[in-house]
Design a protein around this motif. Sequence first.
Motif, PDB file in Angstrom:
ATOM      1  N   ASP A  89     -64.563  -7.080  -8.300  1.00 38.27           N
ATOM      2  CA  ASP A  89     -64.187  -5.675  -8.251  1.00 38.27           C
ATOM      3  C   ASP A  89     -62.805  -5.225  -8.961  1.00 38.27           C
ATOM      4  OD1 ASP A  89     -65.406  -3.261  -7.147  1.00 38.27           O
ATOM      5  OD2 ASP A  89     -63.920  -3.467  -5.719  1.00 38.27           O
ATOM      6  N   VAL A  90     -61.860  -6.082  -8.661  1.00 36.65           N
ATOM      7  CA  VAL A  90     -60.639  -5.508  -9.360  1.00 36.65           C
ATOM      8  C   VAL A  90     -60.773  -5.522 -10.908  1.00 36.65           C
ATOM      9  CG1 VAL A  90     -58.146  -6.097  -9.422  1.00 36.65           C
ATOM     10  CG2 VAL A  90     -59.134  -6.383  -7.169  1.00 36.65           C
ATOM     11  N   ARG A  91     -61.418  -6.629 -11.411  1.00 38.75           N
ATOM     12  CA  ARG A  91     -61.597  -6.674 -12.757  1.00 38.75           C
ATOM     13  C   ARG A  91     -62.356  -5.494 -13.371  1.00 38.75           C
ATOM     14  NH1 ARG A  91     -62.342 -12.391 -11.807  1.00 38.75           N
ATOM     15  NH2 ARG A  91     -60.964 -13.722 -12.704  1.00 38.75           N
ATOM     16  N   VAL A  92     -63.359  -5.150 -12.409  1.00 35.43           N
ATOM     17  CA  VAL A  92     -64.254  -3.868 -12.937  1.00 35.43           C
ATOM     18  C   VAL A  92     -63.370  -2.490 -13.068  1.00 35.43           C
ATOM     19  CG1 VAL A  92     -66.280  -2.391 -12.415  1.00 35.43           C
ATOM     20  CG2 VAL A  92     -66.474  -4.876 -12.295  1.00 35.43           C
ATOM     21  N   GLN A  93     -62.476  -2.452 -11.926  1.00 34.02           N
ATOM     22  CA  GLN A  93     -61.734  -1.172 -11.958  1.00 34.02           C
ATOM     23  C   GLN A  93     -60.817  -1.286 -12.901  1.00 34.02           C
ATOM     24  OE1 GLN A  93     -59.659  -0.494  -8.141  1.00 34.02           O
ATOM     25  NE2 GLN A  93     -58.135   0.818  -9.157  1.00 34.02           N
ATOM     26  N   LEU A  94     -60.178  -2.204 -13.414  1.00 37.11           N
ATOM     27  CA  LEU A  94     -59.186  -2.424 -14.316  1.00 37.11           C
ATOM     28  C   LEU A  94     -59.881  -1.970 -15.768  1.00 37.11           C
ATOM     29  CD1 LEU A  94     -56.965  -5.400 -13.409  1.00 37.11           C
ATOM     30  CD2 LEU A  94     -56.423  -3.025 -13.118  1.00 37.11           C
ATOM     31  N   MET A  95     -61.098  -2.797 -15.925  1.00 39.05           N
ATOM     32  CA  MET A  95     -61.803  -2.309 -17.277  1.00 39.05           C
ATOM     33  C   MET A  95     -62.306  -0.964 -17.397  1.00 39.05           C
ATOM     34  SD  MET A  95     -64.346  -5.604 -17.621  1.00 39.05           S
ATOM     35  CE  MET A  95     -64.956  -5.139 -18.968  1.00 39.05           C
ATOM     36  N   ALA A  96     -62.455   0.038 -15.978  1.00 35.94           N
ATOM     37  CA  ALA A  96     -62.773   1.228 -16.020  1.00 35.94           C
ATOM     38  C   ALA A  96     -61.613   2.041 -16.500  1.00 35.94           C
ATOM     39  CB  ALA A  96     -63.485   1.613 -14.943  1.00 35.94           C
ATOM     40  N   GLU A  97     -60.496   1.735 -15.926  1.00 31.37           N
ATOM     41  CA  GLU A  97     -59.188   2.365 -16.288  1.00 31.37           C
ATOM     42  C   GLU A  97     -58.553   1.773 -17.370  1.00 31.37           C
ATOM     43  OE1 GLU A  97     -57.045   1.884 -12.794  1.00 31.37           O
ATOM     44  OE2 GLU A  97     -58.221   2.935 -11.467  1.00 31.37           O
ATOM     45  N   ASP A  98     -59.191   1.103 -18.342  1.00 32.03           N
ATOM     46  CA  ASP A  98     -58.348   0.315 -19.706  1.00 32.03           C
ATOM     47  C   ASP A  98     -58.073   1.321 -20.459  1.00 32.03           C
ATOM     48  OD1 ASP A  98     -57.670  -1.533 -21.349  1.00 32.03           O
ATOM     49  OD2 ASP A  98     -59.629  -1.753 -22.415  1.00 32.03           O
ATOM     50  N   ASP A  99     -56.775   1.314 -20.571  1.00 26.37           N
ATOM     51  CA  ASP A  99     -56.050   2.353 -21.907  1.00 26.37           C
ATOM     52  C   ASP A  99     -55.697   1.573 -23.130  1.00 26.37           C
ATOM     53  OD1 ASP A  99     -53.972   0.827 -21.093  1.00 26.37           O
ATOM     54  OD2 ASP A  99     -52.881   2.234 -20.486  1.00 26.37           O
ATOM     55  N   GLY A 100     -56.480   0.400 -23.553  1.00 33.20           N
ATOM     56  CA  GLY A 100     -56.425  -0.293 -24.727  1.00 33.20           C
ATOM     57  C   GLY A 100     -55.338  -1.315 -24.662  1.00 33.20           C
ATOM     58  N   SER A 101     -54.343  -1.326 -23.266  1.00 31.32           N
ATOM     59  CA  SER A 101     -53.635  -2.355 -23.289  1.00 31.32           C
ATOM     60  C   SER A 101     -54.186  -4.033 -22.924  1.00 31.32           C
ATOM     61  CB  SER A 101     -52.553  -1.966 -21.907  1.00 31.32           C
ATOM     62  OG  SER A 101     -53.165  -1.832 -20.948  1.00 31.32           O
ATOM     63  N   ASP A 102     -53.344  -4.925 -22.766  1.00 34.01           N
ATOM     64  CA  ASP A 102     -53.981  -6.127 -22.649  1.00 34.01           C
ATOM     65  C   ASP A 102     -54.274  -6.268 -21.208  1.00 34.01           C
ATOM     66  OD1 ASP A 102     -53.205  -7.255 -25.115  1.00 34.01           O
ATOM     67  OD2 ASP A 102     -51.102  -7.236 -24.610  1.00 34.01           O
ATOM     68  N   THR A 103     -54.929  -7.511 -20.846  1.00 28.32           N
ATOM     69  CA  THR A 103     -55.367  -7.752 -19.559  1.00 28.32           C
ATOM     70  C   THR A 103     -54.292  -7.692 -18.723  1.00 28.32           C
ATOM     71  OG1 THR A 103     -57.187  -8.819 -20.437  1.00 28.32           O
ATOM     72  CG2 THR A 103     -57.019  -9.287 -18.364  1.00 28.32           C
ATOM     73  N   GLU A 104     -54.660  -7.077 -17.380  1.00 33.14           N
ATOM     74  CA  GLU A 104     -53.676  -7.353 -16.279  1.00 33.14           C
ATOM     75  C   GLU A 104     -53.293  -8.835 -15.839  1.00 33.14           C
ATOM     76  OE1 GLU A 104     -50.983  -5.961 -13.361  1.00 33.14           O
ATOM     77  OE2 GLU A 104     -52.448  -4.843 -14.885  1.00 33.14           O
ATOM     78  N   PRO A 105     -52.168  -9.206 -15.904  1.00 35.70           N
ATOM     79  CA  PRO A 105     -51.680 -10.378 -15.504  1.00 35.70           C
ATOM     80  C   PRO A 105     -52.144 -10.820 -14.145  1.00 35.70           C
ATOM     81  CG  PRO A 105     -49.729  -9.300 -16.066  1.00 35.70           C
ATOM     82  CD  PRO A 105     -50.776  -8.225 -16.190  1.00 35.70           C
ATOM     83  N   GLY A 106     -52.615 -12.289 -14.005  1.00 36.88           N
ATOM     84  CA  GLY A 106     -53.146 -12.374 -12.487  1.00 36.88           C
ATOM     85  C   GLY A 106     -54.714 -12.597 -12.686  1.00 36.88           C
ATOM     86  N   LEU A 107     -55.431 -11.924 -13.753  1.00 39.98           N
ATOM     87  CA  LEU A 107     -56.867 -12.130 -13.856  1.00 39.98           C
ATOM     88  C   LEU A 107     -57.218 -12.831 -15.017  1.00 39.98           C
ATOM     89  CD1 LEU A 107     -57.570  -8.440 -13.234  1.00 39.98           C
ATOM     90  CD2 LEU A 107     -57.541 -10.242 -11.513  1.00 39.98           C
ATOM     91  N   GLY A 108     -56.210 -13.944 -15.364  1.00 35.75           N
ATOM     92  CA  GLY A 108     -56.653 -14.735 -16.367  1.00 35.75           C
ATOM     93  C   GLY A 108     -56.242 -16.085 -15.976  1.00 35.75           C
ATOM     94  N   ASN A 109     -55.863 -17.065 -16.870  1.00 36.39           N
ATOM     95  CA  ASN A 109     -55.973 -18.563 -16.543  1.00 36.39           C
ATOM     96  C   ASN A 109     -54.717 -19.139 -15.847  1.00 36.39           C
ATOM     97  OD1 ASN A 109     -58.146 -18.788 -17.824  1.00 36.39           O
ATOM     98  ND2 ASN A 109     -57.412 -18.664 -19.765  1.00 36.39           N
ATOM     99  N   HIS A 110     -53.680 -18.230 -15.525  1.00 38.24           N
ATOM    100  CA  HIS A 110     -52.345 -18.604 -14.937  1.00 38.24           C
ATOM    101  C   HIS A 110     -52.321 -18.269 -13.737  1.00 38.24           C
ATOM    102  CE1 HIS A 110     -51.019 -19.931 -18.864  1.00 38.24           C
ATOM    103  NE2 HIS A 110     -50.852 -18.775 -19.368  1.00 38.24           N
ATOM    104  N   ASP A 111     -51.845 -19.290 -12.741  1.00 39.97           N
ATOM    105  CA  ASP A 111     -51.730 -18.990 -11.423  1.00 39.97           C
ATOM    106  C   ASP A 111     -50.389 -18.103 -11.186  1.00 39.97           C
ATOM    107  OD1 ASP A 111     -53.671 -20.442 -10.452  1.00 39.97           O
ATOM    108  OD2 ASP A 111     -52.796 -22.433 -10.232  1.00 39.97           O
ATOM    109  N   VAL A 112     -49.322 -18.496 -11.927  1.00 40.98           N
ATOM    110  CA  VAL A 112     -48.017 -17.828 -11.997  1.00 40.98           C
ATOM    111  C   VAL A 112     -47.421 -17.845 -13.254  1.00 40.98           C
ATOM    112  CG1 VAL A 112     -45.568 -17.996 -11.024  1.00 40.98           C
ATOM    113  CG2 VAL A 112     -47.420 -18.826  -9.389  1.00 40.98           C
ATOM    114  N   LYS A 113     -46.983 -16.456 -13.696  1.00 44.09           N
ATOM    115  CA  LYS A 113     -46.146 -16.398 -14.668  1.00 44.09           C
ATOM    116  C   LYS A 113     -44.945 -15.724 -14.260  1.00 44.09           C
ATOM    117  CE  LYS A 113     -46.572 -14.898 -19.524  1.00 44.09           C
ATOM    118  NZ  LYS A 113     -47.424 -14.190 -20.469  1.00 44.09           N
ATOM    119  N   THR A 114     -43.803 -16.410 -14.487  1.00 43.80           N
ATOM    120  CA  THR A 114     -42.408 -16.084 -13.874  1.00 43.80           C
ATOM    121  C   THR A 114     -42.178 -14.674 -14.331  1.00 43.80           C
ATOM    122  OG1 THR A 114     -41.813 -18.492 -13.382  1.00 43.80           O
ATOM    123  CG2 THR A 114     -40.102 -16.589 -13.256  1.00 43.80           C
TER     124      THR A 114
END
Length: 363
Positions: A89-114
Motif C-alpha cells: 500500500d505504501v508502494r501504491v501511494q508512492l507510485m500515485a505521487e510519483d514526480d519522476g524521481s527515483d524509487t523511495e529508498p527502503g522499497l528496493g533490495n537493500h535492508d539498510v543504506k547508510t
Amino acid sequence: MSASFSFSFSGDDIEDEGDQNPTAPNVSIPAPQPSASAFPVQGRPLLAATRHKLQHMLSQLPSKVAYGILDIDLDGRGTIQLPRRELWDVRVQLMAEDDGSDTEPGLGNHDVKTGVYEGGFKSWESSVDLVKVLSLSKDFLGDMNLAPRVIELGCGTALPSLALFQWSLILRGHDDKCGLSLVLADYNPTVLQLVTLPNFILCWALHQRAESKILADAFSSEGELDLTPEVLKGFEDFLSDRRISLSFFSGAWSTEFVDLVSSDKTSTPGNGSKRHTIILGAETIYSPFALSAFTQTIFSLMEQEREQGNTAEALVGAKKLYFGVGGSLDDFVAGARELGANVEELREETEGVRRGVVRCKLT
C-alpha cells in the motif's frame, strides 16, 4: 560513499501466518538506482534533527490505508494483535505521487543504506522480542501516579510502542491526570509519515471501532480504513481526552537530536507527577557507527532525565552479531558497562539467528 547492507535474516519482513490480507495487488516497482534517494547522498551531511507536528502529518495522509494484523505470541501468556500498514500500500501511494524521481529508498533490495535509508519500512525480529519483554512489565502503565514516557529510536513500524499504546488504552482510565507520552523517532521522515503514524491510527481505530459508528463505517471488508476528516478528528480528540501525546522526530542521532527531544514540551508530565522514561531500540546497532551513535544518544537521554529528577532505562533488542557489518549486542553491552551502566540480560533467542534483549540503567 554510502554502504548498502542486505542482512537476509529471514525474508524481507516479519510475516504473520494469520494475516487477514495475504494477497496484495500485483504492483510493478522499478528497480532502485544506486543514487536513488530523497535523503543525503555522498558528500552531503546526514539529515538534521527535525520535529514534525502531528497536525501537519495528519493533513498529508492518503484517503485510506490497507493493513494487516500481526499476531504476537507472548510466550504462552496470551497474544497481542498489532496492525501494520501493508508495504504494498505504501508502494501504491508512492507510485500515485510519483514526480519522476527515483524509487523511495527502503522499497528496493537493500535492508539498510547508510545515511540514506535505515530500514524503517520493515518490521524486524528484535522489535517482536521487545514486545514480549514489555508484556512482562506493562502493569506500570496502570500506575495513575506515574507519567510514562516512551522514546523509541529507529522506530520504523513501531511495534513496541504500538503494544504499549494498545495496553495503555486498557490500563489507563479516562480520568488519567498524568498523561502518557510517546516519542517516535526515525532517521527518515518518510517512514514516520507513511508507516509509523498510520499504524497508530489503525491501532486506535481497531480498539475503538465497537464504540464508534464513524469508525465502524470507515473499515472495509477488504482490510482498509478510510481516513476521513471525521476519523482523523476523532483520533486527535481521543488523544487529547486521554492526555496522550504523540511526538515525531527525524534525523541522525546527535547532540542536536537529544536537545530537540528533551525540549519537547508535549511530554511534560501533568499534575506534578513523576516521570518514568523508557527508551526503546530494536536493530539499531547493526554497524560500529550506528552502535556508537545509538549508545551516546541513549546515555545522553538518560542523563538528562536523571538531572530532571526522573527515572529512566533503555531496553535494547538486537542480534548477537551482524555478520559482515560489524555491530553486535555484546559490543553494546561491553560499551555500556565501560560507561558505568548497569546492564541486565532480559531475553535470549538461541534458535535461528541469535538475538537478545537487555536493560540498561545508569548507576
